[in-house]
Design a protein around this motif. Structure first.
Motif, short mmCIF file in Angstrom:
data_model
loop_
_atom_site.label_atom_id
_atom_site.label_comp_id
_atom_site.label_asym_id
_atom_site.label_seq_id
_atom_site.Cartn_x
_atom_site.Cartn_y
_atom_site.Cartn_z
N ALA A 176 15.58 0.61 43.23
CA ALA A 176 15.86 1.89 42.59
C ALA A 176 15.21 3.03 43.37
CB ALA A 176 15.37 1.88 41.14
N VAL A 177 15.47 4.25 42.90
CA VAL A 177 14.94 5.46 43.53
C VAL A 177 13.83 6.04 42.65
CG1 VAL A 177 15.45 7.84 44.21
CG2 VAL A 177 17.10 6.02 44.70
N GLN A 178 12.67 6.23 43.26
CA GLN A 178 11.53 6.82 42.55
C GLN A 178 11.37 8.27 42.97
OE1 GLN A 178 7.65 5.35 43.73
NE2 GLN A 178 6.81 5.71 41.68
N TRP A 179 11.35 9.16 41.99
CA TRP A 179 11.18 10.58 42.28
C TRP A 179 9.74 10.87 42.72
CZ3 TRP A 179 13.72 13.46 37.51
CH2 TRP A 179 15.09 13.14 37.47
N ASP A 180 9.59 11.94 43.52
CA ASP A 180 8.27 12.51 43.77
C ASP A 180 7.96 13.36 42.55
OD1 ASP A 180 6.22 14.36 44.50
OD2 ASP A 180 6.59 13.90 46.61
N ARG A 181 7.18 12.83 41.63
CA ARG A 181 7.01 13.44 40.32
C ARG A 181 6.50 14.88 40.40
NH1 ARG A 181 6.82 12.44 35.05
NH2 ARG A 181 5.21 13.43 33.75
N ALA A 182 5.49 15.13 41.24
CA ALA A 182 4.91 16.47 41.32
C ALA A 182 5.94 17.49 41.81
CB ALA A 182 3.69 16.46 42.23
N LYS A 183 6.68 17.12 42.87
CA LYS A 183 7.67 18.04 43.41
C LYS A 183 8.86 18.21 42.47
CE LYS A 183 6.61 17.37 48.31
NZ LYS A 183 7.12 16.94 49.64
N ALA A 184 9.27 17.11 41.82
CA ALA A 184 10.40 17.20 40.89
C ALA A 184 10.04 18.11 39.71
CB ALA A 184 10.76 15.80 40.39
N LEU A 185 8.82 17.97 39.19
CA LEU A 185 8.40 18.81 38.07
C LEU A 185 8.33 20.28 38.49
CD1 LEU A 185 5.64 16.63 36.35
CD2 LEU A 185 7.97 17.09 35.55
N ALA A 186 7.90 20.54 39.73
CA ALA A 186 7.85 21.92 40.23
C ALA A 186 9.26 22.50 40.35
CB ALA A 186 7.14 21.95 41.58
N LEU A 187 10.20 21.68 40.81
CA LEU A 187 11.59 22.12 40.93
C LEU A 187 12.16 22.48 39.56
CD1 LEU A 187 14.42 22.37 42.24
CD2 LEU A 187 14.62 19.88 42.01
N PHE A 188 12.02 21.59 38.59
CA PHE A 188 12.61 21.83 37.28
C PHE A 188 11.88 22.93 36.52
CE2 PHE A 188 13.89 17.23 37.93
CZ PHE A 188 15.20 17.56 38.24
N ALA A 189 10.59 23.10 36.78
CA ALA A 189 9.84 24.20 36.14
C ALA A 189 10.36 25.55 36.61
CB ALA A 189 8.35 24.06 36.44
N ALA A 190 10.70 25.64 37.91
CA ALA A 190 11.25 26.88 38.44
C ALA A 190 12.60 27.19 37.80
CB ALA A 190 11.39 26.78 39.96
N LEU A 191 13.46 26.17 37.68
CA LEU A 191 14.76 26.37 37.07
C LEU A 191 14.61 26.73 35.59
CD1 LEU A 191 16.83 23.38 38.58
CD2 LEU A 191 16.56 25.72 39.45
N LYS A 192 13.65 26.10 34.93
CA LYS A 192 13.45 26.35 33.50
C LYS A 192 13.10 27.80 33.23
CE LYS A 192 10.97 24.34 29.57
NZ LYS A 192 9.99 23.30 29.16
N ASP A 193 12.43 28.44 34.21
CA ASP A 193 12.01 29.84 34.03
C ASP A 193 12.89 30.82 34.81
OD1 ASP A 193 9.89 29.03 32.42
OD2 ASP A 193 8.53 28.79 34.12
N ASN A 194 14.02 30.33 35.35
CA ASN A 194 14.93 31.20 36.13
C ASN A 194 14.23 31.80 37.35
OD1 ASN A 194 17.40 30.91 34.92
ND2 ASN A 194 17.26 32.75 33.67
N LYS A 195 13.33 31.05 37.96
CA LYS A 195 12.60 31.53 39.13
C LYS A 195 13.19 30.90 40.40
CE LYS A 195 8.20 32.31 36.75
NZ LYS A 195 6.76 31.94 36.67
N PRO A 196 12.91 31.50 41.56
CA PRO A 196 13.39 30.90 42.81
C PRO A 196 12.80 29.51 43.00
CG PRO A 196 12.63 33.16 43.16
CD PRO A 196 12.21 32.78 41.78
N VAL A 197 13.56 28.63 43.62
CA VAL A 197 13.06 27.28 43.90
C VAL A 197 12.02 27.38 45.02
CG1 VAL A 197 13.66 24.99 44.77
CG2 VAL A 197 15.22 26.20 43.21
#
Length: 312
Positions: free
Chosen positions: A279-300
């Motif tokens: 299976a594919v394991q996400w880079d948790r820290a980077k994935a959370l940073a990506l989705f946090a930016a989207l959650k707040d409508n901020k640039p990636v």
């Protein structure tokens, strides 16, 4: 003269309005989204490609090089975020190892088979923290019909791609090619031609989706009623959406998909041994940073999305 002009304008308005509601009525608004209790800015679409074979004839399966059975899973999964500085399209690898509510850890594409679109949406919401506002899915035959309705889709590659007997992909020389419906299906299903397998396939799928939407929204299509109407009818009749979606929502998504910022969820391990297989394991820290930016409508943040390279 004024009366004649007024009548013509009214007829045009009535024609446009009638066409809009005609196409909107063809949408399969069958998906119920789960309740979401968090906060999430912007608008998020979950776009799924299903490997379901139900309703596909033996002749169609042979033409598209499909096996007789599928897992009814989501072979392609993308998240489109709108509302920030620029639309963002993120591929979620089908083999992402994540918790599926009520089913423990498994590959994310199993969520669709376990509990349909509702569970798939719930799974994506739980691992990203984003509210999914709209859902869209399409199958093999539907996608082939959409491609044929616009006269094919142009794909350009910088290096040759070898053929793949599994998907029926005939290979592609370096340069630009106009793909028919059946050729497009083979192209977006091909993973055996690449060392990175599915990770390259999802990049090709993003590139293909962008090319398809660019073609569909080009003046040569939308200004030609003999092309625009068949495309609109075929597209609307081929996809399943959530019950709250309208044709206007789809048009907004289509425009966003023409030139989004793109990439794949950051990955730590593409070959993680699990009870469900590799299976594919996400880079948790980077994935959370990506989705946090989207959650707040901020640039990636830089470095989290690597763009899209076709057939590399």
């Amino acid at each position: 003269m004024a009366l004649i002009i007024g009548i013509v304008v009214l007829l045009l308005i009535a024609s446009v309005a009638g066409t809009y509601f005609w196409v909107d009525g063809k949408l399969h608004k069958t998906v119920t989204l789960p309740a979401f209790t968090g906060t999430s800015a912007g608008t998020n679409w979950l776009i799924a490609g299903s490997d379901q074979r139900t309703g596909i004839s033996r002749a169609e399966r042979a033409k598209l090089h499909l096996g007789s059975t599928g897992a009814d899973a989501s072979d392609s999964l993308m998240l489109l975020h709108m509302g920030g500085p620029k639309p963002v399209l993120v591929s979620i690898p089908r083999d992402s190892y994540v918790p599926i509510p009520g089913h423990g850890y498994n590959k994310i594409n199993a969520a669709l088979a376990f509990g349909g679109p509702k569970l798939l949406v719930q799974t994506v919401e739980s691992v990203t923290g984003l509210r999914i506002d709209h859902y869209m899915s399409i199958g093999f035959v539907g996608l082939a019909g959409v491609v044929n309705s616009v006269g094919g889709v142009r794909i350009c590659v910088t290096t040759a791609i070898p053929p793949d007997s599994y998907s029926g992909f005939k290979g592609m020389k370096a340069g630009c090619h106009n793909l028919s419906g059946s050729q497009a299906i083979a192209f977006v299903r091909d993973r055996h031609s690449f060392a990175t397998s599915d990770l390259q396939r999802i990049e090709d799928q993003r590139a293909f989706l962008k090319a398809l939407l660019s073609k569909a929204t080009s003046p040569g299509v939308y200004l030609n009623p003999f092309t625009a109407l068949p495309f609109a009818s075929t597209a609307a009749g081929s996809i399943a959406v959530d019950k709250g979606s309208s044709l206007y929502d789809l048009i907004q998504a289509a425009m966003a998909l023409k030139n989004p910022e793109t990439g794949t969820v950051p990955i730590a391990n593409a070959a993680l041994p699990t009870s469900a297989g590799e299976a594919v394991q996400w880079d948790r820290a980077k994935a959370l940073a990506l989705f946090a930016a989207l959650k707040d409508n901020k640039p990636v943040p830089k470095g989290l999305l690597t763009g899209t390279k076709v057939g590399s």
